[in-house]
Every structure is written in C-alpha cells, then in structure tokens.
Design an enzyme around this catalytic site. Structure first.
Site, PDB file in Angstrom:
ATOM      1  N   GLU B  73       0.819  -1.210   0.000  1.00 25.98           N
ATOM      2  CA  GLU B  73       0.000   0.000   0.000  1.00 25.98           C
ATOM      3  C   GLU B  73       0.850   1.256   0.000  1.00 25.98           C
ATOM      4  OE1 GLU B  73      -0.590  -2.590   2.024  1.00 25.98           O
ATOM      5  OE2 GLU B  73      -2.661  -3.229   1.694  1.00 25.98           O
ATOM      6  N   HIS B 142     -10.968  -5.226  10.816  1.00 24.33           N
ATOM      7  CA  HIS B 142     -11.640  -5.116   9.511  1.00 24.33           C
ATOM      8  C   HIS B 142     -13.016  -4.457   9.648  1.00 24.33           C
ATOM      9  CE1 HIS B 142      -8.634  -8.213   8.576  1.00 24.33           C
ATOM     10  NE2 HIS B 142      -8.837  -7.968   7.306  1.00 24.33           N
TER      11      HIS B 142
END
Ligand SMILES: Cc1ncc(C[n+]2csc(CCOP(=O)(O)OP(=O)(O)O)c2C)c(N)n1
Ligand SMILES: [Mg+2]
Lengths: 325, 338
Positions: B73, B142
């Site tokens: 990322e 998450h």
C-alpha cells in the site's frame, strides 16, 4: 531419529488440523458461524512441522489464517472453536473471532489481520530474549504475499542488523488472495529477497511434515549458534480459497489436481510406516483426532454468548458520557 | 430512472469516469483478481476487489489502466501521488480502511501537503476508495470507520455516502476533484439500493442533504447511521414527534450552513456516528453547533456513537457497539421533554 512420542504427536496434530478445517468449511457452507473464515487446508505440514521443532513456551506470531498454528502450538481446541463461534468461553472471550485466535500462555504473541504485522512483533520478542539472555525460539509465520510489504522488510533489516536469531517462516502457498505467487514475485525464488539483507535462507517442501521439521530444527540451531536471523520458505498449495465463500475461479482445476498428489495429509499417510506407525496405530490416531474435533464443535455449540456489555471489558480509558461508553 | 445498489452505482461512476477521461486509472489489490492465471480462460477479473465493486473494469479497460498490485500500500499510494502530480487521475483502493496505518504517511504527509507546502504549484488529483464499517462480524481489524482520522488532516477531502444516488454523484465529483479525496464506502450498504438517474450529474463536495424534513428534533446522521435515523423517525412519527434528518455526506468540506439552519429550526440535536466517540465527527459537529448556535439550542447536543473500544467480534457485543435505532429513539424522547 525422531522419538516415537513426537511422531505420534505430529500425526495427531496434522490430522486434527485437517479435520478441524474440513469442519469449518462445512459450517461455513451452512452459514451457522459469523464472520470471515480463512482455512489452512494444505498448510498442515508447515504448521505441525515447525511447531514440532519448538517448545510450548517458544514464541510465534500468526495471521488471519491461524487455526493450524493455534492447534499445533497447543491452544485448547474447545476454546478455539468457541472463539470462532463467538462465545464467551472462546480463547479471546469472543472479542477476536477466527482471524485473531491467540493464546499468550501457549506462546502465541498474536494472530494479526494486517498482512506483515507479525514479523516485527516477533523481532521484539526475540530482542527481549536476547537482552534477558533467555533462549526461547521466536518464529513469525506469514504468507508469500506479505513479502512485498514494507513492515516485513523493516523487520528483516533490523533482525539482521541486531544479530537476532529469529526465524521468518514464509508459507508460499501459491496465492495471495486471488493473485498467483508466480505473478507477484520479482525474484526467481521467493526467498531470494533475503539476499538484500545478507540473510541465510532455506527452501523446503511444505507438504512434507518431516522435511519441514528437519529444516526448522536445523535452522533454529544455526540461528542461535551464529546469532543471525534465518528465513525459511516452505512451498505448498492453498487448497482453500482466500476465505470460505471465495469462488476460487482463478485457481485452475489442473493445478488443484496436480497439487493434490502432494497433499500433506496424503504424504503423511504414505510415510507412516517409514516412521514406525502400523495401520492400526495410524487408524487409532485418526480416530482420536476426529473425535476430539467433533467434541470441540459440540462443546462450542453449547457455550454461552457474551453479554453485550462485555464489549466494555479491558477498556482502560473510559469516555465520560454514559451513552458513549 | 433505474434502481441501483450502492455497489453498482459506484461501478457505474468508475466506468463513466474511465470513459470520460483517459487519465483515470485504478490501482489496488485484486481489483481485477486472477493475475498470473491469464492463460486459463475465465479466471481474470475473478474478484473485482473483495466486494466485487470494481468487477468488469479490467475486462473493459485493460491492465494498463486497471492495475492489480502487490500488498504494498505504501508503494502504490505513493505512486498515485506522483502519477496525480504529473497528469493522471489515479483511484487507489484501500481494501479496508483498517489498513490505513500501513500507508497513512502517504496521505497525511505527501498527498495532503503537496499543494500547500510547495507553494501551490502542484495539485494531487487522486481518490482513495476504501471500505469502512462494523456489522459484518469482521473483528477489530476489519470493521472500523476511522472517519475522523482523515478528516483531521488539512488537505484531505472526506466523503462518506449513504445511498446509491449519493455514492454515484459524489464519486463522479471526487474523481474530477483536483485535490486528494478519501471516498469511504460502507460494507453494510453495498447491497442497499435506491433510484439513480442514468444521467446523474456529479454532486458537489461540501453539500449536505436533508434526508427528511421535520420540526422537533434534528438528527445528524453519518453514513450508515442514516438507516437507523430513518427507522427512528418512522417510529417517532407514530407518536407525533417530527424528526429532521441531516446527512452531511461529506465531512471535509462540511456543509455547516445546512446543519446550522436545521439546528435553528429545532433547537434540539442528536449526532449519530458509528465511530468511537473521542475526537470523532460527532464530537466535531457537536462542538461546532455549540459554538455557532448556542442561543438556538434548547438542550445540550447528544452524541450517539460506538463505545470507546475496538470493534468486538462476537455478534451480541458487536451489535452493542453499533449505535442503534433504539438509542436514537430514546435520545429523541429525552430531548422532546426538555
Ligand atoms: C496491509 C494489508 N493489506 C491487505 C490486506 C488484505 N489481505 C488479507 S490476506 C491477503 C493476502 C495475503 O496473502 P499471503 O501473504 O500469501 O497469505 P495467505 O493468505 O496465502 O496465507 C490480503 C491482500 C491485509 N489484511 N493487510
Ligand atoms: Mg499465500
């Protein structure tokens, strides 16, 4: 020669993990369990082979794909299952779920859902072992996809710089989610990336539990002797999808069929006589493993749910407004 | 008029933007899926991201513009900044906002500061599409929303649509915008649907929306909380309490005027935010109201938020974590009596 007790242990664990994960696949289909489920079918030999070379109080880190690591490290089957079911008696009291199965008392530093979060944490544990001159082995498990993440590289660089004898265990299972490893690798072999850190590395057959055990055991000795980190790459195949429910459309059938010939359970069975187990011994172990798994799922089914307010436990900073607690 | 899910509306906005501007590109992990297995028919574009939102783009626009990445990322977010500064309009997907940590520097210190710090000569027209929200039994890593994490940073725009109409209109604008935009998609809203005109125009950033007019109490609802606000308003209508629901839709910029107008009308305010309470959008909006509308207020602003904990996994605890319709109803009733 491996002692008989260890061989029995290895066989028991490898079957337990397979049966456990098959059961998880089943309940995932029935949709009776909440949350994301990442099974490790195809990884059993790596989980068990590495853990066979460790003591109970050695340290490991795992990932969202942790059931096999947890079982092999000695976490209670009942507690693992209850956690996955979201029950109060789960290993993390229902707060973690399948992705975060961890028991510190069994040497698990944590199962992290963020890719590549584990290696640096294990580096820290290994640093502690070094500073305190204790000798526990420190192992971080991660996948092939994780080697692209900066956090892995920073941990690798520091481990080498500080002469930390930790073991990086990379499970190269052919896929990172829906992306094939042979596409995402920039080097010929995955473990070639360690060249940048002048780190020792070894490649092993991740389907062969005894090979995994041998390599790991040697690596631990060598790492401690030379005061250096070692990177182990075990090649295997991810038979499961990324998560239960994944269509796996990108995994070609011929590839799966080929991998099945090297299924770690199949290999373990084939090798059993070589390791002194006769047909009866093997059958007994298989039955025991199956029974324990069945019992654990029955147990979890009867366990109480946490109370809603249990969400507020272990909170060490409170918000002053009642409704926002 | 067509009924669209949020998921399809976002896909439509992406396709439209790709068609309108050849400089629009998309990068992320498994935004196509199946990389490395091209030789096997039918395996490409197997994912479209974990929720299938970008499915079809790779097939339509090709691998040059629709790029699967490694789990890097920091790398591809940084690349988006350079590409944006030099002429492209990259959209990057942060699979779950919870992964913000591994690439926050790129947004906080580079993307957000380029235009200001380098004397206003460069701009960074990039969009981060990311998935937020609890209620999926996805556990602590998450399920976060983290709205205020990005909103706190000057130089970042923050968008969090509730329905398919807003999702499409706001994404079109975000992609056309010359500055970095964080576009937050709630995983529990993807499959909800509403009417979306095929020729929907971009919705300007910084314009909120009155979702329902009312006169007794103002409910300011952030993203999925609009669902609960509407349910609460329906219930309360039955006992003759009239709620006005304000959906700010974008948080940087924020349509303060729209909020203040509603507060002036009702004098009673509830802010509903799925995030943790400390330094949240709820606390920011509540403090603005206290400062700017003090004399209009008939009672202190009530914030309904998650507790100050990580998101727990187990259903009873996670349900407790998420603000509920009942909590809103109780708060409105409490305000009604003052
Ligand atoms: C920082 C970060 N980025 C993305 C993800 C989403 N994600 C979860 S698993 C995964 C693939 C990991 O592949 P690999 O490391 O090979 O492990 P495997 O799942 O094969 O065991 C990705 C991209 C994540 N959890 N964390
Ligand atoms: Mg992998």
């Amino acid at each position: 020669m491996i002692e008989k007790k260890k061989i029995n242990w290895i066989y028991k664990k490898i079957f337990t993990i397979r049966f456990f994960e098959e059961r998880i696949k089943k309940i995932a289909k029935e949709k009776t369990v909440p949350g994301y489920l990442h099974t490790c079918i195809g990884s059993e030999a790596i989980c068990v082979g590495v853990m066979a070379a460790l003591n109970q109080d050695d340290w490991i880190s795992s990932t969202y794909r942790n059931h096999g690591h947890a079982i092999a490290k000695g976490c209670e089957l009942n507690e693992i299952t209850s956690e996955i079911y979201g029950r109060k008696t789960g290993i993390c009291k229902g707060r973690g779920g399948s992705m975060h199965i961890s028991d510190f008392s069994k040497g698990m530093l944590g199962s992290f859902g963020i890719v590549a979060a584990g290696p640096a944490v294990v580096l820290g544990a290994a640093l502690q072992e070094k500073i305190n001159k204790s000798n526990k082995t420190c192992v971080s498990f991660f996948g092939d996809g994780a080697i692209h993440n900066g956090a892995f590289h920073e941990a690798a660089g520091l481990a080498k710089l500080w002469d930390i004898p930790m073991i990086f265990v990379c499970e190269n299972n052919g896929y990172a989610e829906a992306t094939a490893t042979d596409w995402h690798l920039n080097t010929k072999e995955l473990s070639d990336i360690t060249k940048a850190y002048d780190m020792l590395s070894y490649i092993g057959d991740g389907n062969n539990v005894f090979e995994v055990y041998d390599i790991t055991k040697k690596a631990i000795n060598e790492a401690k002797q030379k005061n250096t980190p070692i990177f182990l790459e075990f090649k295997n195949y991810r038979f499961s999808g990324q998560y239960e429910g994944d269509t796996q459309l990108y995994q070609p059938q011929e590839e799966i069929d080929k991998a099945k010939q090297n299924d770690p359970i199949k290999l373990a069975k084939e090798n059993s006589s070589k390791y002194g187990l006769n047909k009866n011994d093997l059958e007994k172990i298989i039955n025991e493993a199956r029974e324990e798994v069945d019992k654990a799922f029955d147990f979890a089914d009867t366990q109480p749910w946490p109370q809603p307010e249990d969400a507020l436990e272990e909170v060490y900073v409170n918000y002053p407004v009642e409704i926002n607690r | 008029m067509t009924i669209k899910t949020v998921k399809d509306a976002i896909n439509d906005a992406l396709v439209q933007s790709f068609e309108e501007d050849k400089n629009v590109i998309l990068m992320g992990e498994d935004i196509a899926g199946g990389k490395g297995r091209e030789q096997y028919q039918g395996t490409q574009d197997a994912w479209g991201g974990p929720f299938g939102v970008t499915q079809g783009l790779y097939t339509k626009f090709g691998g040059e513009r629709v790029r699967d990445t490694t789990i890097a990322e920091a790398g591809f977010f940084g690349a988006a900044i350079g590409a944006a500064m030099t002429g492209l309009r990259p959209i990057v997907e942060l699979m779950y906002v919870d992964f913000a940590g591994v690439c926050f520097d790129q947004m906080m210190n580079q993307a957000a500061k380029v235009r200001y710090m380098f004397g206003g000569k460069q701009k960074v027209p990039m969009v981060v599409r990311t998935v937020v929200g609890a209620g999926f039994r996805a556990g602590s890593e998450h399920s976060q929303t983290l709205y205020s994490l990005y909103t706190h940073i000057p130089g970042l725009k923050v968008v969090a649509p509730y329905d398919a109409y807003d999702a499409k209109g706001l994404l079109l604008s975000s992609i056309k915008d010359d500055d970095p935009v964080i576009f937050m998609e709630h995983k529990r809203l993807y499959m909800t649907s509403c009417e979306v005109p095929d020729d929907l125009k971009p919705i300007p950033l910084g314009k909120g929306r009155i979702r329902r007019e009312g006169s007794d109490v103002t409910i300011i609802a952030i993203q999925r909380m609009n669902l609960f606000a509407e349910e609460a308003a329906d219930e309360l209508k039955k006992i003759n309490i009239s709620c006005e629901i304000v959906d700010p839709r974008t948080y940087s910029p924020l349509d303060e005027e729209l909020i203040f107008q509603s507060v002036k009308k009702t004098g009673k305010v509830i802010v509903v935010d799925e995030s943790n309470p400390k330094c949240s959008l709820a606390s920011e909006i509540s403090s603005l109201i206290s400062e700017k509308c003090f004399s209009d207020l008939k009672a202190a602003v009530i914030k309904i938020t998650a507790p100050h904990t990580p998101v727990p996994f187990s259903p009873p605890m996670e349900d407790f974590y998420i603000p509920s319709t009942k909590k809103i109803i109780d708060a409105v009733k409490k305000l009604k009596d003052v």
